[in-house]
Design a protein around this motif. Structure first.
Motif, PDB file in Angstrom:
ATOM      1  N   HIS A  45      32.270-137.690 -57.010  1.00  0.00           N
ATOM      2  CA  HIS A  45      33.255-137.196 -56.059  1.00  0.00           C
ATOM      3  C   HIS A  45      32.561-136.701 -54.793  1.00  0.00           C
ATOM      4  N   PRO A  46      33.281-136.699 -53.675  1.00  0.00           N
ATOM      5  CA  PRO A  46      32.698-136.160 -52.443  1.00  0.00           C
ATOM      6  C   PRO A  46      32.214-134.724 -52.656  1.00  0.00           C
ATOM      7  N   GLU A  47      31.046-134.425 -52.141  1.00  0.00           N
ATOM      8  CA  GLU A  47      30.454-133.095 -52.313  1.00  0.00           C
ATOM      9  C   GLU A  47      29.752-132.699 -51.020  1.00  0.00           C
ATOM     10  N   LEU A  48      30.363-131.783 -50.284  1.00  0.00           N
ATOM     11  CA  LEU A  48      29.760-131.353 -49.027  1.00  0.00           C
ATOM     12  C   LEU A  48      28.573-130.427 -49.301  1.00  0.00           C
ATOM     13  N   THR A  49      27.483-130.730 -48.648  1.00  0.00           N
ATOM     14  CA  THR A  49      26.246-129.972 -48.818  1.00  0.00           C
ATOM     15  C   THR A  49      25.622-129.721 -47.457  1.00  0.00           C
ATOM     16  N   ILE A  50      25.003-128.562 -47.322  1.00  0.00           N
ATOM     17  CA  ILE A  50      24.196-128.268 -46.141  1.00  0.00           C
ATOM     18  C   ILE A  50      22.736-128.394 -46.553  1.00  0.00           C
ATOM     19  N   GLY A  51      22.033-129.322 -45.942  1.00  0.00           N
ATOM     20  CA  GLY A  51      20.614-129.502 -46.211  1.00  0.00           C
ATOM     21  C   GLY A  51      19.797-129.009 -45.029  1.00  0.00           C
ATOM     22  N   ILE A  52      18.698-128.320 -45.309  1.00  0.00           N
ATOM     23  CA  ILE A  52      17.845-127.769 -44.250  1.00  0.00           C
ATOM     24  C   ILE A  52      16.397-128.168 -44.506  1.00  0.00           C
ATOM     25  N   THR A  99      27.188-135.623 -49.874  1.00  0.00           N
ATOM     26  CA  THR A  99      25.960-136.063 -50.537  1.00  0.00           C
ATOM     27  C   THR A  99      25.942-137.570 -50.768  1.00  0.00           C
ATOM     28  N   ASN A 100      27.063-138.144 -51.199  1.00  0.00           N
ATOM     29  CA  ASN A 100      27.087-139.572 -51.514  1.00  0.00           C
ATOM     30  C   ASN A 100      26.830-140.443 -50.295  1.00  0.00           C
ATOM     31  N   GLY A 101      27.205-139.963 -49.120  1.00  0.00           N
ATOM     32  CA  GLY A 101      26.991-140.735 -47.905  1.00  0.00           C
ATOM     33  C   GLY A 101      25.545-140.770 -47.455  1.00  0.00           C
ATOM     34  N   MET A 102      24.711-139.910 -48.055  1.00  0.00           N
ATOM     35  CA  MET A 102      23.313-139.807 -47.635  1.00  0.00           C
ATOM     36  C   MET A 102      22.333-140.239 -48.723  1.00  0.00           C
ATOM     37  N   ARG A 103      22.815-140.887 -49.759  1.00  0.00           N
ATOM     38  CA  ARG A 103      21.945-141.181 -50.903  1.00  0.00           C
ATOM     39  C   ARG A 103      20.862-142.214 -50.607  1.00  0.00           C
ATOM     40  N   GLN A 104      20.943-142.908 -49.491  1.00  0.00           N
ATOM     41  CA  GLN A 104      19.889-143.867 -49.174  1.00  0.00           C
ATOM     42  C   GLN A 104      18.742-143.234 -48.397  1.00  0.00           C
ATOM     43  N   LEU A 105      18.841-141.914 -48.158  1.00  0.00           N
ATOM     44  CA  LEU A 105      17.816-141.229 -47.377  1.00  0.00           C
ATOM     45  C   LEU A 105      16.864-140.463 -48.273  1.00  0.00           C
ATOM     46  N   ARG A 106      15.606-140.363 -47.806  1.00  0.00           N
ATOM     47  CA  ARG A 106      14.592-139.593 -48.522  1.00  0.00           C
ATOM     48  C   ARG A 106      13.781-138.810 -47.500  1.00  0.00           C
ATOM     49  N   LEU A 125      26.813-123.754 -39.773  1.00  0.00           N
ATOM     50  CA  LEU A 125      27.328-124.828 -40.620  1.00  0.00           C
ATOM     51  C   LEU A 125      28.220-124.294 -41.737  1.00  0.00           C
ATOM     52  N   SER A 126      27.923-123.102 -42.248  1.00  0.00           N
ATOM     53  CA  SER A 126      28.797-122.495 -43.258  1.00  0.00           C
ATOM     54  C   SER A 126      30.146-122.130 -42.667  1.00  0.00           C
ATOM     55  N   GLY A 127      30.176-121.896 -41.361  1.00  0.00           N
ATOM     56  CA  GLY A 127      31.445-121.625 -40.696  1.00  0.00           C
ATOM     57  C   GLY A 127      32.367-122.827 -40.704  1.00  0.00           C
ATOM     58  N   LEU A 128      31.804-124.025 -40.846  1.00  0.00           N
ATOM     59  CA  LEU A 128      32.613-125.240 -40.928  1.00  0.00           C
ATOM     60  C   LEU A 128      33.129-125.471 -42.341  1.00  0.00           C
ATOM     61  N   ASP A 129      32.345-125.079 -43.337  1.00  0.00           N
ATOM     62  CA  ASP A 129      32.763-125.191 -44.739  1.00  0.00           C
ATOM     63  C   ASP A 129      32.052-124.113 -45.543  1.00  0.00           C
ATOM     64  N   ALA A 130      32.769-123.035 -45.818  1.00  0.00           N
ATOM     65  CA  ALA A 130      32.170-121.891 -46.512  1.00  0.00           C
ATOM     66  C   ALA A 130      31.813-122.211 -47.956  1.00  0.00           C
ATOM     67  N   ASP A 132      13.059-134.889 -50.965  1.00  0.00           N
ATOM     68  CA  ASP A 132      12.961-136.125 -51.735  1.00  0.00           C
ATOM     69  C   ASP A 132      13.946-136.151 -52.902  1.00  0.00           C
ATOM     70  N   LEU A 133      14.521-134.987 -53.223  1.00  0.00           N
ATOM     71  CA  LEU A 133      15.397-134.882 -54.391  1.00  0.00           C
ATOM     72  C   LEU A 133      16.870-134.756 -54.031  1.00  0.00           C
ATOM     73  N   GLU A 134      17.165-134.161 -52.878  1.00  0.00           N
ATOM     74  CA  GLU A 134      18.550-133.960 -52.453  1.00  0.00           C
ATOM     75  C   GLU A 134      18.815-134.765 -51.185  1.00  0.00           C
ATOM     76  N   PRO A 135      19.762-135.705 -51.227  1.00  0.00           N
ATOM     77  CA  PRO A 135      19.985-136.609 -50.095  1.00  0.00           C
ATOM     78  C   PRO A 135      20.251-135.930 -48.757  1.00  0.00           C
ATOM     79  N   VAL A 136      21.024-134.839 -48.749  1.00  0.00           N
ATOM     80  CA  VAL A 136      21.348-134.211 -47.463  1.00  0.00           C
ATOM     81  C   VAL A 136      20.138-133.459 -46.905  1.00  0.00           C
ATOM     82  N   VAL A 137      19.281-132.955 -47.780  1.00  0.00           N
ATOM     83  CA  VAL A 137      18.024-132.363 -47.309  1.00  0.00           C
ATOM     84  C   VAL A 137      17.146-133.469 -46.719  1.00  0.00           C
ATOM     85  N   GLY A 138      17.156-134.637 -47.362  1.00  0.00           N
ATOM     86  CA  GLY A 138      16.445-135.783 -46.806  1.00  0.00           C
ATOM     87  C   GLY A 138      16.976-136.156 -45.434  1.00  0.00           C
TER      88      GLY A 138
END
Length: 240
Positions: free
Chosen positions: A72-79, A100-107, A164-169, A202-208
């Motif tokens: 399922h769609p899962e909004l994540t803030i990666g830093i 997260t699913n939209g960024m799974r091709q990134l590392r 970014l948390s102000g956009l989605d707490a 390398d483990l979390e797509p949005v951090v990548g």
């Protein structure tokens, strides 16, 4: 054609179950966990959680696999940051808010060849990003006033997480690396929610994704000044 997806180890059971429904292949190295074939494509699951899909219809097979996994769609803030330990140029800290699913091709950007192409993927699929670029002169200025690299990075991360948390707490916040001391909760409650994850890029797509954007910005910078406060031992070992 090749497609790449990156998953956490918690997804492996579902991936193995999905791959079991396809024609089975033979693994060819110790770091491969499973191989399967689908519509002329070879799907390889690695021990790290990375999935590689090779073949003419790789994009189609990728979409089918994601659907089978029922993610399922899962909004994540990666830093993530880049340039922290370098002798010259800026340090860039970036945060990305995305599914997260939209960024799974990134590392991790260090393992990515064409940074500009990957940055384009991030910019197309993210909801927002916030970046702080601290040029060499500013790093020297802050350190001359007594701030450590950890404190400089923490200040930037606090501002990024707050916006970014102000956009989605409800979005979880994951930062690459070992924990560093963040500003107190009175200043920024969002910064206290940051989960630090070694090798998170390398483990979390949005951090990548954040790693890619940070690297792209540093590559585009014209600041090549040498940091007068640079010290190899400090840059390598500093922890607050």
């Amino acid at each position: 054609m090749q497609e790449t997806l990156n998953f956490g180890k918690g997804h492996k059971e579902k991936i193995l179950e999905a791959l079991s429904k396809f024609e089975q292949g033979e693994v060819t190295s110790y770091f491969e966990e499973q191989r399967a074939k689908k519509d002329g494509c070879t799907i390889t699951l690695y021990n790290s959680g990375k999935v590689s899909i090779q073949g003419k219809d790789a994009a189609k097979v990728k979409d089918e696999l994601l659907a089978m996994l029922g993610l399922h769609p899962e909004l994540t803030i990666g830093i993530d940051e880049t340039g922290r330990g370098e002798r010259e140029g800026p340090m860039v800290i970036c945060g990305v808010l995305a599914d997260t699913n939209g960024m799974r091709q990134l590392r991790d950007s260090k393992k990515t060849g064409d940074i500009a192409a990957k940055e384009k993927i991030v910019s197309e699929k993210m909801l927002a990003s916030v970046s702080v670029t601290i040029n060499s002169g500013a790093i020297d200025l802050l350190r001359s006033r007594g701030s450590s690299l950890n404190e400089i990075e923490a200040m930037a991360m606090a501002k990024i997480s707050e916006f970014l948390s102000g956009l989605d707490a409800n979005a979880k916040i994951i930062a690459d690396g070992a924990p560093i001391k963040m500003p107190g909760p009175a200043g920024n409650a969002a910064s206290q929610k940051i989960n630090f994850l070694p090798k998170g890029d390398d483990l979390e797509p949005v951090v990548g994704a954040a790693s890619v954007v940070a690297k792209h910005l540093r590559n585009s910078s014209h600041d090549m000044g040498e940091r007068k406060t640079w010290n190899r031992k400090v840059e390598t070992n500093e922890q607050d």
